[in-house]
Design a protein around this motif. Structure first.
Motif, PDB file in Angstrom:
ATOM      1  N   GLN A 235      64.323  37.622  58.006  1.00 56.68           N
ATOM      2  CA  GLN A 235      64.518  38.091  59.522  1.00 56.68           C
ATOM      3  C   GLN A 235      65.467  39.393  58.886  1.00 56.68           C
ATOM      4  O   GLN A 235      65.347  40.848  59.670  1.00 56.68           O
ATOM      5  CB  GLN A 235      65.253  37.593  59.680  1.00 56.68           C
ATOM      6  N   GLY A 236      66.467  39.372  57.946  1.00 55.37           N
ATOM      7  CA  GLY A 236      67.158  40.744  57.186  1.00 55.37           C
ATOM      8  C   GLY A 236      66.349  41.953  56.800  1.00 55.37           C
ATOM      9  O   GLY A 236      66.341  42.968  57.281  1.00 55.37           O
ATOM     10  N   GLY A 237      65.305  41.685  56.083  1.00 60.19           N
ATOM     11  CA  GLY A 237      64.253  42.572  55.492  1.00 60.19           C
ATOM     12  C   GLY A 237      63.518  43.082  56.483  1.00 60.19           C
ATOM     13  O   GLY A 237      63.221  44.231  57.080  1.00 60.19           O
ATOM     14  N   LEU A 238      63.526  42.142  57.922  1.00 64.18           N
ATOM     15  CA  LEU A 238      62.662  42.899  59.230  1.00 64.18           C
ATOM     16  C   LEU A 238      63.757  43.820  59.876  1.00 64.18           C
ATOM     17  O   LEU A 238      63.405  45.145  60.198  1.00 64.18           O
ATOM     18  CB  LEU A 238      62.408  42.301  60.089  1.00 64.18           C
ATOM     19  N   SER A 239      65.014  43.455  60.098  1.00 66.81           N
ATOM     20  CA  SER A 239      65.763  44.466  60.530  1.00 66.81           C
ATOM     21  C   SER A 239      66.231  45.534  59.460  1.00 66.81           C
ATOM     22  O   SER A 239      66.086  47.003  59.903  1.00 66.81           O
ATOM     23  CB  SER A 239      67.555  43.477  60.529  1.00 66.81           C
ATOM     24  N   ILE A 240      65.749  46.160  58.570  1.00 65.39           N
ATOM     25  CA  ILE A 240      65.849  46.338  57.184  1.00 65.39           C
ATOM     26  C   ILE A 240      64.140  47.457  57.382  1.00 65.39           C
ATOM     27  O   ILE A 240      64.704  49.090  57.448  1.00 65.39           O
ATOM     28  CB  ILE A 240      65.648  46.302  56.010  1.00 65.39           C
ATOM     29  N   LEU A 241      63.904  47.146  57.824  1.00 73.95           N
ATOM     30  CA  LEU A 241      62.300  48.098  57.371  1.00 73.95           C
ATOM     31  C   LEU A 241      62.380  48.542  59.173  1.00 73.95           C
ATOM     32  O   LEU A 241      61.367  49.769  59.176  1.00 73.95           O
ATOM     33  CB  LEU A 241      60.764  46.764  57.782  1.00 73.95           C
ATOM     34  N   GLU A 242      62.843  47.991  59.931  1.00 79.31           N
ATOM     35  CA  GLU A 242      63.645  48.953  61.403  1.00 79.31           C
ATOM     36  C   GLU A 242      63.538  49.733  61.184  1.00 79.31           C
ATOM     37  O   GLU A 242      64.041  51.228  61.560  1.00 79.31           O
ATOM     38  CB  GLU A 242      63.475  47.708  62.289  1.00 79.31           C
ATOM     39  N   GLN A 243      64.578  49.517  60.516  1.00 78.37           N
ATOM     40  CA  GLN A 243      65.804  50.808  59.954  1.00 78.37           C
ATOM     41  C   GLN A 243      64.789  51.791  59.568  1.00 78.37           C
ATOM     42  O   GLN A 243      65.235  53.278  59.770  1.00 78.37           O
ATOM     43  CB  GLN A 243      66.912  50.505  59.613  1.00 78.37           C
ATOM     44  N   LEU A 244      64.453  51.614  58.162  1.00 74.20           N
ATOM     45  CA  LEU A 244      63.436  52.816  57.816  1.00 74.20           C
ATOM     46  C   LEU A 244      62.063  53.331  58.532  1.00 74.20           C
ATOM     47  O   LEU A 244      61.992  54.430  58.636  1.00 74.20           O
ATOM     48  CB  LEU A 244      63.250  52.120  56.888  1.00 74.20           C
ATOM     49  N   ARG A 245      62.081  52.038  59.749  1.00 76.60           N
ATOM     50  CA  ARG A 245      61.030  53.168  60.332  1.00 76.60           C
ATOM     51  C   ARG A 245      61.784  54.209  61.478  1.00 76.60           C
ATOM     52  O   ARG A 245      61.050  55.192  62.141  1.00 76.60           O
ATOM     53  CB  ARG A 245      60.156  52.263  61.618  1.00 76.60           C
ATOM     54  N   GLN A 246      62.702  54.081  61.746  1.00 73.43           N
ATOM     55  CA  GLN A 246      63.553  55.080  62.548  1.00 73.43           C
ATOM     56  C   GLN A 246      64.172  56.199  62.172  1.00 73.43           C
ATOM     57  O   GLN A 246      64.118  57.539  62.487  1.00 73.43           O
ATOM     58  CB  GLN A 246      64.781  53.813  62.833  1.00 73.43           C
ATOM     59  N   SER A 247      63.904  56.160  60.893  1.00 71.06           N
ATOM     60  CA  SER A 247      64.588  57.166  59.677  1.00 71.06           C
ATOM     61  C   SER A 247      63.305  58.056  59.818  1.00 71.06           C
ATOM     62  O   SER A 247      63.043  58.709  58.523  1.00 71.06           O
ATOM     63  CB  SER A 247      65.446  56.457  58.663  1.00 71.06           C
ATOM     64  N   GLU A 248      61.764  57.384  59.990  1.00 68.98           N
ATOM     65  CA  GLU A 248      60.650  57.990  59.076  1.00 68.98           C
ATOM     66  C   GLU A 248      60.317  57.509  57.603  1.00 68.98           C
ATOM     67  O   GLU A 248      59.548  58.764  56.878  1.00 68.98           O
ATOM     68  CB  GLU A 248      60.506  59.650  59.465  1.00 68.98           C
ATOM     69  N   ILE A 249      60.919  57.290  57.039  1.00 73.93           N
ATOM     70  CA  ILE A 249      60.532  56.465  55.452  1.00 73.93           C
ATOM     71  C   ILE A 249      59.879  54.831  55.556  1.00 73.93           C
ATOM     72  O   ILE A 249      59.132  55.771  54.962  1.00 73.93           O
ATOM     73  CB  ILE A 249      61.997  55.729  54.886  1.00 73.93           C
ATOM     74  N   ILE A 250      59.408  54.492  57.210  1.00 76.30           N
ATOM     75  CA  ILE A 250      58.811  53.908  56.941  1.00 76.30           C
ATOM     76  C   ILE A 250      58.153  54.462  58.296  1.00 76.30           C
ATOM     77  O   ILE A 250      58.835  54.326  59.768  1.00 76.30           O
ATOM     78  CB  ILE A 250      58.801  51.995  57.683  1.00 76.30           C
ATOM     79  N   LEU A 251      56.716  54.609  57.470  1.00 80.52           N
ATOM     80  CA  LEU A 251      55.717  55.118  58.689  1.00 80.52           C
ATOM     81  C   LEU A 251      55.217  54.453  60.323  1.00 80.52           C
ATOM     82  O   LEU A 251      54.752  54.631  61.134  1.00 80.52           O
ATOM     83  CB  LEU A 251      55.055  56.273  58.575  1.00 80.52           C
ATOM     84  N   GLY A 252      55.022  53.129  59.642  1.00 83.07           N
ATOM     85  CA  GLY A 252      54.459  52.866  60.710  1.00 83.07           C
ATOM     86  C   GLY A 252      53.430  51.346  59.621  1.00 83.07           C
ATOM     87  O   GLY A 252      54.116  51.166  57.923  1.00 83.07           O
ATOM     88  N   THR A 253      52.445  50.229  60.042  1.00 81.54           N
ATOM     89  CA  THR A 253      51.584  50.121  59.202  1.00 81.54           C
ATOM     90  C   THR A 253      50.497  50.646  59.725  1.00 81.54           C
ATOM     91  O   THR A 253      49.801  51.285  60.354  1.00 81.54           O
ATOM     92  CB  THR A 253      51.669  48.097  60.246  1.00 81.54           C
ATOM     93  N   ASN A 254      49.434  49.724  58.516  1.00 83.69           N
ATOM     94  CA  ASN A 254      48.205  50.186  58.219  1.00 83.69           C
ATOM     95  C   ASN A 254      47.321  49.661  59.676  1.00 83.69           C
ATOM     96  O   ASN A 254      47.356  48.653  59.942  1.00 83.69           O
ATOM     97  CB  ASN A 254      47.721  49.247  57.113  1.00 83.69           C
ATOM     98  N   ASN A 255      46.288  50.678  59.362  1.00 78.30           N
ATOM     99  CA  ASN A 255      45.229  50.164  61.079  1.00 78.30           C
ATOM    100  C   ASN A 255      43.844  49.577  60.841  1.00 78.30           C
ATOM    101  O   ASN A 255      43.274  49.677  61.747  1.00 78.30           O
ATOM    102  CB  ASN A 255      45.801  52.008  61.912  1.00 78.30           C
ATOM    103  N   ASN A 256      44.148  48.979  59.735  1.00 75.86           N
ATOM    104  CA  ASN A 256      42.950  48.887  59.346  1.00 75.86           C
ATOM    105  C   ASN A 256      42.977  47.377  58.764  1.00 75.86           C
ATOM    106  O   ASN A 256      43.933  46.861  58.467  1.00 75.86           O
ATOM    107  CB  ASN A 256      42.062  49.904  58.521  1.00 75.86           C
TER     108      ASN A 256
END
Length: 256
Positions: A235-256
């Motif tokens: 759960q803590g990691g999910l919050s981190i991943l969401e922050q990284l997505r908001q900053s465009e460090i994470i772009l999203g997830t694989n679509n396949n």
């Protein structure tokens, strides 16, 4: 027996040598010193211009005599592997981090700060991300594989390089490593984010296995930590991943 170099090649080496290192390599006998001086100054000033603009913080911390000698040492001691001017900054980083023997007059964080400043420059001039058709921008970061932007670099240093300035000059390595993500967003702004070791480890694990889901990556980290309640890490990691997505460090997830 190996044949000697042809005369014209030997001439080229000597010509280049006296341009790089005029203090130790004599001017060619049939070349006027005044003309040779023009070549030397053009060569030095051209390279120095790229180094000066690529490492403004590092340059601001050095006196002029030292800085000019550092650039001269770079010209004399290092052989660049690319003819492109934009790559000079990267070649300079290779010199101070891999070739140059540490000297008493060098800043202890010379190589670290040079690498950090180069990363900013490299991201500023890097090509755009390209095709994102395989990325689900709103994808579930736990069930899917979080896709990291190729314009986001996870870096680790022994000094707090992002804080170094004329008013803050660390004298020793930090007790804990400085973990950073240097990235370029969709507005072409280069930024940095200081992250903790857990986030740095998460990004590394995800980069190592592009089939790993966000949940599985976090469970792996929880196991490495021997955490008594892995779901807390998830759960803590999910919050981190969401922050990284908001900053465009994470772009999203694989679509396949």
């Amino acid at each position: 027996m190996q044949s000697p170099k042809p005369e014209f090649i030997d001439l080229q080496y000597r010509f280049a040598g006296t341009i790089r290192d005029p203090e130790h390599v004599a001017t060619l006998e049939d070349v006027e010193e005044r003309r040779m001086k023009i070549y030397r100054e053009l060569f030095y000033n051209n390279v120095a211009g790229f180094v000066n603009s690529g490492f403004p913080v590092l340059k601001s911390l050095c006196d002029d005599v030292y800085w000019q000698q550092l650039i001269r040492d770079f010209l004399v001691e290092f052989r660049c592997q690319t003819p492109y001017f934009l790559e000079i900054a990267h070649e300079f980083v290779s010199y101070v981090s891999e070739v140059r023997e540490p000297r008493s007059e060098d800043l202890p964080f010379l190589a670290a700060l040079a690498h950090y400043e180069w990363a900013e420059l490299a991201l500023d001039t890097a090509e755009d991300i390209g095709d994102l058709s395989e990325v689900d921008r709103e994808g579930d970061l736990l069930t899917g594989h979080p896709v990291q932007s190729p314009l986001a670099w996870s870096l680790m240093y022994e000094y707090p390089v992002h804080h170094i300035s004329e008013s803050f000059i660390p004298e020793a390595k930090s007790d804990t490593p400085t973990c950073l993500v240097v990235y370029r967003n969709n507005q072409d702004q280069v930024k940095f984010m200081e992250i903790n070791p857990l986030t740095a480890r998460l990004l590394h694990v995800l980069a190592e296995d592009t089939a790993l889901s966000g949940r599985d990556a976090l469970l792996q980290i929880a196991a490495e930590m021997a955490h008594p309640d892995p779901e807390v890490i998830v759960q803590g990691g999910l919050s981190i991943l969401e922050q990284l997505r908001q900053s465009e460090i994470i772009l999203g997830t694989n679509n396949n």
